[in-house]
Design a protein around this motif. Structure first.
Motif, PDB file in Angstrom:
ATOM      1  N   SER A  39      10.857  12.889  41.225  1.00 35.64           N
ATOM      2  CA  SER A  39      12.120  12.161  40.159  1.00 35.64           C
ATOM      3  C   SER A  39      12.094  13.878  39.400  1.00 35.64           C
ATOM      4  O   SER A  39      11.247  14.366  39.079  1.00 35.64           O
ATOM      5  CB  SER A  39      10.690  11.582  39.189  1.00 35.64           C
ATOM      6  N   VAL A  40      13.242  13.904  38.795  1.00 37.87           N
ATOM      7  CA  VAL A  40      13.489  15.506  38.099  1.00 37.87           C
ATOM      8  C   VAL A  40      12.405  15.333  37.484  1.00 37.87           C
ATOM      9  O   VAL A  40      13.886  14.388  36.013  1.00 37.87           O
ATOM     10  CB  VAL A  40      15.425  15.890  38.351  1.00 37.87           C
ATOM     11  N   GLN A  41      11.953  16.556  36.630  1.00 35.22           N
ATOM     12  CA  GLN A  41      11.022  16.185  35.426  1.00 35.22           C
ATOM     13  C   GLN A  41      11.897  17.289  34.357  1.00 35.22           C
ATOM     14  O   GLN A  41      11.838  17.382  32.946  1.00 35.22           O
ATOM     15  CB  GLN A  41       9.847  16.810  35.267  1.00 35.22           C
ATOM     16  N   GLU A  42      12.816  18.461  34.643  1.00 37.21           N
ATOM     17  CA  GLU A  42      13.333  19.493  33.470  1.00 37.21           C
ATOM     18  C   GLU A  42      13.851  20.489  34.544  1.00 37.21           C
ATOM     19  O   GLU A  42      14.107  20.408  35.736  1.00 37.21           O
ATOM     20  CB  GLU A  42      12.071  20.799  33.426  1.00 37.21           C
ATOM     21  N   MET A  43      15.263  21.266  33.942  1.00 39.70           N
ATOM     22  CA  MET A  43      16.465  21.316  34.718  1.00 39.70           C
ATOM     23  C   MET A  43      16.861  22.940  33.292  1.00 39.70           C
ATOM     24  O   MET A  43      16.361  22.625  32.187  1.00 39.70           O
ATOM     25  CB  MET A  43      17.748  20.707  34.700  1.00 39.70           C
ATOM     26  N   ALA A  44      16.657  23.630  34.121  1.00 38.88           N
ATOM     27  CA  ALA A  44      17.728  25.491  33.645  1.00 38.88           C
ATOM     28  C   ALA A  44      18.189  25.836  34.024  1.00 38.88           C
ATOM     29  O   ALA A  44      18.383  25.494  35.362  1.00 38.88           O
ATOM     30  CB  ALA A  44      15.908  25.972  33.366  1.00 38.88           C
ATOM     31  N   PHE A  76      21.574  27.028  38.845  1.00 36.15           N
ATOM     32  CA  PHE A  76      20.675  26.207  37.477  1.00 36.15           C
ATOM     33  C   PHE A  76      19.402  25.633  38.340  1.00 36.15           C
ATOM     34  O   PHE A  76      19.646  26.602  39.758  1.00 36.15           O
ATOM     35  CB  PHE A  76      21.005  25.289  37.608  1.00 36.15           C
ATOM     36  N   ILE A  77      18.075  26.099  38.209  1.00 33.20           N
ATOM     37  CA  ILE A  77      16.785  25.091  38.950  1.00 33.20           C
ATOM     38  C   ILE A  77      16.475  23.927  38.132  1.00 33.20           C
ATOM     39  O   ILE A  77      16.076  23.713  37.112  1.00 33.20           O
ATOM     40  CB  ILE A  77      15.727  26.416  38.556  1.00 33.20           C
ATOM     41  N   VAL A  78      15.605  23.339  38.885  1.00 32.15           N
ATOM     42  CA  VAL A  78      15.268  22.258  38.810  1.00 32.15           C
ATOM     43  C   VAL A  78      13.149  22.301  39.350  1.00 32.15           C
ATOM     44  O   VAL A  78      13.363  22.571  40.076  1.00 32.15           O
ATOM     45  CB  VAL A  78      16.195  20.732  39.562  1.00 32.15           C
ATOM     46  N   PHE A  79      12.655  20.930  38.567  1.00 36.64           N
ATOM     47  CA  PHE A  79      11.676  20.924  38.941  1.00 36.64           C
ATOM     48  C   PHE A  79      11.431  19.689  38.286  1.00 36.64           C
ATOM     49  O   PHE A  79      11.650  19.064  37.757  1.00 36.64           O
ATOM     50  CB  PHE A  79      10.773  21.501  37.611  1.00 36.64           C
ATOM     51  N   GLY A  80      10.719  18.893  39.984  1.00 41.13           N
ATOM     52  CA  GLY A  80      10.732  18.197  39.944  1.00 41.13           C
ATOM     53  C   GLY A  80       8.949  17.302  40.724  1.00 41.13           C
ATOM     54  O   GLY A  80       8.567  17.967  41.109  1.00 41.13           O
ATOM     55  N   THR A  81       8.684  16.159  40.649  1.00 42.03           N
ATOM     56  CA  THR A  81       7.756  16.581  40.745  1.00 42.03           C
ATOM     57  C   THR A  81       7.649  14.637  41.686  1.00 42.03           C
ATOM     58  O   THR A  81       8.711  13.527  41.827  1.00 42.03           O
ATOM     59  CB  THR A  81       6.381  15.348  39.731  1.00 42.03           C
TER      60      THR A  81
END
Length: 330
Positions: free
Chosen positions: A295-300, A321-326
């Protein structure tokens, strides 16, 4: 065909509600159609909260033996190929193996990654410290975390992660890259403990390896099957663990800047480094990760300032771009 795809890209409207706006901490991350919501009530935060304290600098421009990455023994194939079970692209592996000896040349073909690295590390440090409840301001915030750098290349990301206290494993399908990474990491006692392996994510899944955080930066645009690749990254991530991926958007701006300008006009990158058709849009990456139980939580976005020569984080994901997920609980 290429022109047709470019026209379709120009006509595509990217839903900006997918992107957290760093200047507005109260904005809610809540992806909408065409994707199901990955999370609800996930707060974004100001970029100012990301620690900017510099990480210890690596040894500068070490002298590498001439035989590393240049004249391999006859037992090494001139074209390195991934194992049969891999989602990787053999021609892409060979492409980067050919310039492996330049990984730590900050003015060489990998100069853009060296310039971008401090910003990538700031995003990683911030998101992982927040997720794992670590102090982002201490010197070694990743103490106790097992992190894997998938597609580590020469180790330009693995080494900063190790200096921040993580137990790091770096993997790459090109043997030449691993040789360079091992040689350079041995120059510093803080990085000599990094476990470098010439292997693939799929092979580590078969070995049932697990990590608190799985990171793969500027790799997915070079694989043959992004969906299978993300499934492997998810399988390597522990339940409730973190996955971080960065790549290039398939947009008109990326074609103009990353390929036309960087490769053919400014010669910042070797010609043929990227294929525009292999890029993923943010929406496509979010959907692929959702299907892999991430689940993607943050994107920048990453934006370059030509006046300062530095990269920064932004809400503009039209190019890098970069994504952080859990990892979802299973």
């Amino acid at each position: 065909m290429a022109s047709t795809r470019l026209i379709r890209t120009l006509r595509r409207n990217y839903p900006h509600n997918l992107i957290p706006y760093f200047a507005n901490p109260s904005r809610i991350f809540s992806p909408k159609s065409p994707f199901p919501a990955t999370s609800s009530n996930v707060q974004t935060r100001s970029y100012a909260e990301i620690p900017q304290s510099p990480s210890p600098k690596p040894p500068q421009n070490p002298t590498l033996p001439n035989h590393i990455g240049k004249n391999e023994s006859s037992s090494s194939s001139s074209t390195e190929r991934p194992p049969l079970s891999s989602s990787l692209n053999g021609s892409e592996i060979a492409k980067f193996a050919a310039i492996a000896e330049t990984w730590w040349d900050s003015e060489g073909p990998f100069k853009p990654l060296h310039l971008m690295n401090p910003t990538r590390i700031s995003f990683i440090r911030s998101t992982l410290c927040r997720h794992f409840r670590k102090d982002p301001y201490c010197a070694r915030p990743f103490e106790g975390l097992k992190i894997i750098d998938v597609g580590c290349g020469g180790g330009i990301l693995s080494e900063p992660l190790a200096r921040m206290g993580a137990t790091v494993t770096g993997i790459d399908a090109a043997e030449k890259n691993i040789k360079i990474a091992r040689l350079h990491s041995d120059l510093d006692p803080l990085t000599s403990s990094i476990e470098y392996c010439c292997t693939t994510a799929e092979q580590l899944v078969e070995e049932q390896r697990k990590f608190d955080a799985v990171i793969s930066l500027e790799v997915i645009e070079h694989v043959a099957d992004p969906s299978e690749f993300c499934k492997s990254l998810a399988a390597l991530t522990v339940s409730h663990g973190a996955t971080i991926i960065s790549t290039i958007n398939r947009s008109m701006r990326s074609y103009a800047t990353v390929i036309v300008a960087a490769e053919y006009i400014l010669n910042c990158l070797p010609k043929g480094t990227h294929e525009w058709s292999s890029f993923l849009t943010p929406e496509e990456l979010v959907l692929i990760l959702q299907r892999a139980s991430i689940s993607v939580q943050e994107m920048a976005g990453f934006v370059y300032n030509p006046l300062t020569g530095r990269w920064g984080l932004s809400d503009d994901v039209s190019v890098n771009f970069i994504v952080f997920g859990t990892k979802n609980n299973q």
